[in-house]
Each structure stands twice: as C-alpha cells, then as structure tokens.
Enzyme design. Structure first.
Site, short mmCIF file in Angstrom:
data_model
loop_
_atom_site.label_atom_id
_atom_site.label_comp_id
_atom_site.label_asym_id
_atom_site.label_seq_id
_atom_site.Cartn_x
_atom_site.Cartn_y
_atom_site.Cartn_z
N ASP A 145 0.81 -1.22 0.00
CA ASP A 145 0.00 0.00 0.00
C ASP A 145 0.84 1.27 0.00
OD1 ASP A 145 -2.47 -1.02 -0.06
OD2 ASP A 145 -3.02 -0.56 2.01
N CYS A 209 -24.40 -13.94 -7.67
CA CYS A 209 -24.43 -13.17 -6.41
C CYS A 209 -24.15 -11.69 -6.67
CB CYS A 209 -23.39 -13.74 -5.45
SG CYS A 209 -23.20 -12.78 -3.93
N CYS A 216 -24.14 -2.13 -0.16
CA CYS A 216 -23.31 -0.93 -0.03
C CYS A 216 -24.17 0.28 0.38
CB CYS A 216 -22.57 -0.64 -1.33
SG CYS A 216 -21.57 0.86 -1.19
N CYS A 266 -20.27 -11.05 2.02
CA CYS A 266 -19.76 -11.94 0.97
C CYS A 266 -19.75 -13.38 1.47
CB CYS A 266 -18.36 -11.51 0.56
SG CYS A 266 -17.69 -12.57 -0.74
S1 SF4 Z 1 -17.69 -10.32 -4.15
FE1 SF4 Z 1 -18.77 -11.72 -2.76
S2 SF4 Z 1 -20.67 -10.62 -2.26
FE2 SF4 Z 1 -19.80 -9.65 -4.11
S3 SF4 Z 1 -20.76 -10.71 -5.82
FE3 SF4 Z 1 -18.83 -11.75 -5.42
S4 SF4 Z 1 -19.40 -13.44 -4.05
FE4 SF4 Z 1 -21.10 -11.97 -3.99
S1 SF4 Z 2 -16.37 -0.44 1.71
FE1 SF4 Z 2 -17.73 -1.58 0.32
S2 SF4 Z 2 -19.77 -1.47 1.27
FE2 SF4 Z 2 -18.50 0.07 2.25
S3 SF4 Z 2 -18.95 1.94 1.11
FE3 SF4 Z 2 -17.11 1.03 0.18
S4 SF4 Z 2 -17.88 -0.26 -1.46
FE4 SF4 Z 2 -19.60 0.24 -0.16
#
Ligand code: SF4
Ligand code: SF4
Length: 374
Positions: A145, A209, A216, A266
């Site tokens: 990073d 999925c 989000c 997830c």
């Molecule tokens: S990253 Fe995880 S939650 Fe997102 S679509 Fe893929 S399997 Fe589903």
């Molecule tokens: S970390 Fe993932 S769920 Fe959280 S605001 Fe960013 S993209 Fe959306």
C-alpha cells in the site's frame, strides 16, 4: 542459462514459514489493465486521491516503478478477528446506539509494518537461495500500500484468487479478509520453478451473487468490478481530506474509520481464517468503544492512544470529523429509545465539549451538523 538452474519456489511452504496465508508469482505484463485504469481515472472516480492520477500508467507498469523488475511475488496476510461470530459482532456494533465502528483491519497495529517486515525476511531468504545458484535477484523491493502497484491484478495473475464484484481480491478457501503485499524481483517468472494455481478471471466464482452491490450503504459499487471511490465510506473516512458531502453523511452511519459491509455479506468470507498475529489484536478497546468516549480524546490522547495504528495517519482533525458524523447519525437513528436517554445526553455533552475545545473549521462544521440531531 537462467532456465538451466531454476530456483524452486515451494510457495505453500514459504508462505507458511514467513507468516503469509497465500503466495504466488506474477509476470509484469499488465498492459490489458491499462484501458480500464485510464477510463476509471478519466471519470474522476479516484476523488481526491490525486496521486493516483499523477502516477498515471506507472501503476500498470511495474518496471517503470522499479527499473529492472521482471516479476512480482505477491503475498496475502489474513486479519480476520478471532471471534467466531465476527460477522454478527460487526453488524451489532455498527447498529448499537452510541458505538463507534472501526473497520476490522484497523483495530490493532498498523498492518503495513508487519507485512513489510515479513516481506523483507522473505526477500532475504530468496536472495540467499538465488546466490547459491549463482544469480542475483536485484532489484528487490517490497511494497504494501505504499506505492502505485496494481495489487489485485498482480495477485490474480499470481493465482491468489479472482476480483470480486466489490473489486477486492477473493480466494475460494480464504475469502477476502487479508492484506496484499508485493515483492518486486529482478529475475523473470520463468526463472522460478513454482507450482501455482491458474489465474482466475474477474468474478470467477461470484456467479449470480451481488450481495456486495446491494448492501453498499452509499451505492459506491456502481457496476460489478467498478467502484466510485468518491462514494465509498472507506475513502470518505480515510482518504478524503475535506468536508464529507452532505448527501452521503447519513449513509455513513456509525462507521468512523473504513467500512466492511461488502466483505461482511460476501459468502466466501465464511472461509476467512482468523489471524494469529498479536499485532492485529484490538487495542484501546477500539472494538467496543463508544463515540462519546472517543470524542473526549484530545489531540495528544489521539496521538498517544493510536501510536502504531493505521488510524493515526488521518490526523486528529479528520478523526473528529468522522466521529462527529457517526455521532450525528447515532442521534438521528436512535431517537425514540427511552432507555438510552443518559447515553444520548453523554454523547451530546461530548460533542459540545469537542466544539468548545478549540475545534478547527472542519471539525466545527461537522460537530454543528451532528448537534442538529440532538
Ligand atoms: S464479491 Fe462476494 S458478495 Fe460480491 S458478488 Fe462476489 S461473491 Fe457476492
Ligand atoms: S467499503 Fe464496500 S460497502 Fe463500504 S462503502 Fe465502500 S464499497 Fe460500499
């Protein structure tokens, strides 16, 4: 001649011996990723992260970052909390009145240091092996990073997993709760004899999925594999330096540093492995801290309590900004709970205390916004 004496990389054993979860080797051809990177930057999705635009295509050209680089060894280090119910605990903390939510990766010591120091040891071990074969590995540089590196693309090519629709790297056996690090090497991938899994395409095992997209809070995942960082809570609470846009504040909830929602939902993270690194054990009760207590920290307490933590990098001003947004949201979201009047009063008092203790302009604006929900 290099091919006559290949260096054998037992990636599984080496990863384990150096405290990594996964390890793999990638070539440096990321040309295929350049059009996507250019388009993403030209849309301005990187927000205030100007360094991303300034680095331009260097991100997709490892050899222009470190001249002489011919391959990249990618590693992953897991950080999942020990608690078996870590997903439920995270949701509970985020939704409980008056509690501060900090991304699970930031509860302990700064991961950059640990990943880098383990990578350095790995680099020394590899250099010794190469020398025995009469070859020099140089240049050898480690990154975590800290430089413009397309870590997810390199990790995909190294066989560590696939890019999930939330844009993070996912692995079938370990989910996504890990940090990535890279070791730039001067010898080509063909020099090494290693058994590596085949690279996987974006979304290789996401199927139909789309839980991460649906959950989000700020709709930052604007399409599968496409993140508008300007809307992402991780960006807003960590990278964004100025006022948090009003239309996004309420969706931030009680998240004061980072956001884990897209990883918490997830399904692959049921396979995430808990970390055994003492560095990642939560410090200063950050996993149960109340917003009112954190708001009472002055600048010197912020700096001493968060010594060695990644959170300290955002500085006191942004820390208070984030606490104020979370406090305002807690006050707004839990208005009708008659059993929590004392807790509520404490939070309002802490906001006033911070406002009257030499708050700077950024802090003042957010503290006043929060008090509007008192
Ligand atoms: S990253 Fe995880 S939650 Fe997102 S679509 Fe893929 S399997 Fe589903
Ligand atoms: S970390 Fe993932 S769920 Fe959280 S605001 Fe960013 S993209 Fe959306």
């Amino acid at each position: 001649m290099l091919q006559e004496k290949p260096l054998t990389l037992d990636v599984g054993a080496m990863a384990q011996a150096h405290g990594f979860l996964l390890m793999g080797l990638s070539d440096i051809d990321l040309g295929y990723a350049q059009p996507g990177l250019k388009a993403w930057l030209s849309q301005g999705y990187h927000g205030e992260m100007n360094y991303m635009a300034e680095h331009g295509m260097k991100r997709a050209e490892p050899a222009s970052l470190v001249p002489g680089t011919a391959s990249v060894l990618m590693v992953a280090m897991n950080y999942r909390p020990h608690d078996q119910d870590w997903v439920e605990s995270a949701w509970q903390q985020m939704q409980s009145e008056g509690l501060a939510y900090i991304s699970r990766y930031a509860l302990g010591r700064d991961y950059h240091k640990l990943v880098r120091s383990r990578l350095q040891k790995l680099a020394s071990a590899l250099q010794q092996q190469a020398l025995l074969l009469g070859h020099a590995l140089e240049p050898v540089r480690v990154f975590c990073d800290s430089a413009p590196v397309m870590e997810v693309e390199l990790a995909k090519k190294a066989g560590l997993g696939w890019r999930g629709k939330h844009t993070l790297l996912l692995n079938q056996h370990h989910g996504s709760m890990f940090f990535l690090g890279s070791l730039f090497l001067g010898l080509p991938a063909s020099f090494f004899r290693a058994t590596l899994p085949a690279p996987q395409a974006d979304g290789a095992h996401c199927g139909t999925c789309q839980r991460c997209i649906d959950v989000c809070p700020t709709q930052a995942i604007i399409a599968p594999y496409k993140l508008d960082a300007r809307r992402c809570i991780s960006y807003l609470t960590i990278e964004h330096k100025t006022s948090i846009p009003l239309p996004l504040r309420r969706a931030i909830g009680q998240r004061v540093y980072g956001c884990d929602d897209c990883q918490l939902v997830c399904p692959w993270n049921k396979f995430a492995r808990a970390s055994d690194a003492p560095d990642f054990v939560p410090r200063h009760g950050l996993d149960t801290a109340t917003l009112s207590d954190l708001l009472l920290w002055d600048k010197s307490q912020f700096e001493s309590n968060l010594q060695g933590s990644a959170i300290r990098r955002i500085g006191f001003s942004r820390w208070v900004r984030n606490l104020a947004v979370a406090a305002g949201n807690s006050l707004a979201d839990h208005k009708s709970d008659p059993n929590k009047q004392q807790q509520r009063a404490r939070l309002v008092a802490s906001l006033h205390h911070r406002l009257n203790s030499g708050a700077d302009e950024l802090q003042r604006e957010h503290l006043i916004w929060a008090l509007g929900y008192a």
